[in-house]
Design an enzyme around this catalytic site. Structure first.
Site, PDB file in Angstrom:
ATOM      1  N   GLU A 114       0.762  -1.251   0.076  1.00 11.03           N
ATOM      2  CA  GLU A 114      -0.062   0.032   0.080  1.00 11.03           C
ATOM      3  C   GLU A 114       0.712   1.115  -0.069  1.00 11.03           C
ATOM      4  O   GLU A 114       0.787   2.061   0.993  1.00 11.03           O
ATOM      5  CB  GLU A 114      -1.204  -0.145   1.283  1.00 11.03           C
ATOM      6  CG  GLU A 114      -1.957  -1.248   1.177  1.00 11.03           C
ATOM      7  CD  GLU A 114      -2.807  -0.879   2.376  1.00 11.03           C
ATOM      8  OE1 GLU A 114      -2.673  -0.210   3.236  1.00 11.03           O
ATOM      9  OE2 GLU A 114      -3.705  -1.944   2.453  1.00 11.03           O
ATOM     10  N   GLU A 225      -5.799 -10.940  -0.658  1.00 15.61           N
ATOM     11  CA  GLU A 225      -6.793 -10.450   0.586  1.00 15.61           C
ATOM     12  C   GLU A 225      -8.319 -10.551   0.186  1.00 15.61           C
ATOM     13  O   GLU A 225      -8.897  -9.826   0.866  1.00 15.61           O
ATOM     14  CB  GLU A 225      -6.384  -9.254   1.125  1.00 15.61           C
ATOM     15  CG  GLU A 225      -4.910  -9.357   1.332  1.00 15.61           C
ATOM     16  CD  GLU A 225      -4.477  -8.014   2.081  1.00 15.61           C
ATOM     17  OE1 GLU A 225      -5.401  -7.105   2.727  1.00 15.61           O
ATOM     18  OE2 GLU A 225      -2.966  -7.730   1.948  1.00 15.61           O
TER      19      GLU A 225
END
Ligand code: GLA
Length: 308
Positions: A114, A225
């Site tokens: 991220e 995820e």
């Protein structure tokens, strides 16, 4: 078929039994992050990450996926005091230590998690974190260090949210990894996190096109995820569609949900996982099994509304 594994659930036999029966690929949900591995400056504690690795490899007879080596979150509080001029060494040293401990135990690691913002422009896609802008080239440093430190076969991934179909965030990730490829930074693939909802309008077409543009850069794709909140029928269909689409794209090489039971989900109220909190299979289990067993990926979709 893979799942994130919660360390705290390993004492629950219902949880471990189902994980062993249904999955053969796993990632530690939290305990392989900085806060767990280096809780004090210079003190490395691998015990919890080792325990999850051992469960995945020995009890699930599975493949272990490493998550993650560098992020702006889940860092120990002592890092707040680290001087800007020391950050690069801190990062390099950490990656070397983790690599020397885990070697090729994991088939892939999320090297950076991220890093990209949704608002930034594709020419300057990075968001402000502990690492950026203090270490302007921290991503390149992290990947180059990881490539030198891990054995050759370990795949190095950039992992992020918001990249299942097009959009600003996906475009910024694309710019980032394209730039890395152009500069010769050793990156093997992109992790699509895919925390989503049935109402969110992930289009199969957009998802496929998005995977294909990353694949065209020579990168693999891992679904890392996935979880999908919302109505159970729509959820089943969306899980099946995402799995089906991954199977259709040769560069999509790994498929993991972020947990498997709503009993241990970070979004428990949205009931986003394939098994409910009593460990009973939801319709998503049947729909994914249908995709896996059909041999071809051409399954009948009953209510296309959930995939706009
Ligand atoms: C992000 C991270 C994961 C995890 C989830 C929330 O997606 O990559 O490690 O923290 O958020 O549980």
């Amino acid at each position: 078929m893979g799942t994130a594994i919660e360390m705290k659930a390993l004492k629950n036999s219902k949880y471990t039994g189902l994980a062993k029966k249904q999955y053969n690929l796993g990632t530690a949900a939290n305990v392989c992050k900085w806060a767990s591995i280096q809780p004090e400056h210079g003190k490395f504690t691998f015990g919890k990450c080792d325990a999850v690795r051992d469960f995945i490899k020995n009890e699930m007879n599975g493949t272990f996926r490493g998550h993650n080596l560098c992020w702006g979150h889940h860092n120990p509080s002592w890092m707040d005091k680290v001087k800007k001029s020391d950050k690069k060494d801190l990062l390099v040293n950490y990656i070397k230590k983790v690599a020397s401990h885990y070697k090729d135990d994991a088939f892939a690691w999320d090297v950076v998690n991220e890093a990209v913002g949704s608002d930034n422009s594709p020419s300057q896609p990075l968001k402000k974190t502990f690492w950026y802008p203090d270490v302007p080239d921290y991503i390149d440093v992290a990947f180059s260090t990881a490539r030198a430190a891990f054995p050759k076969g370990v795949k190095l991934f950039y992992n992020d949210y918001g990249i299942y179909s097009g959009g600003k965030h996906a475009d910024n990730v694309y710019s980032l990894v394209k730039g890395m490829k152009d500069r010769g930074v050793p990156i093997d693939g992109v992790g699509f996190q895919m925390h989503t909802k049935t109402s969110k309008g992930v289009t199969v077409k957009g998802f496929k096109e998005n995977m294909e543009r990353f694949a065209a850069l020579g990168l693999d794709i891992h679904i890392t995820e996935l979880d999908i909140g919302g109505d159970e029928n729509d959820q089943a269909e969306m899980y099946a569609n995402i799995l089906k689409t991954c199977l259709e794209v040769p560069h999509c090489k790994s498929f993991e949900t972020w947990g498997f039971t709503d009993a241990y989900s970070w979004k428990a109220s949205e009931k986003p996982l394939p098994f409910d909190k009593e460990y009973h299979p939801k319709k998503a289990v049947a729909s994914m099994l249908q995709v896996l067993s059909s041999g071809n990926t051409d399954i009948e979709i009953t209510s296309p509304a959930s995939l706009v």
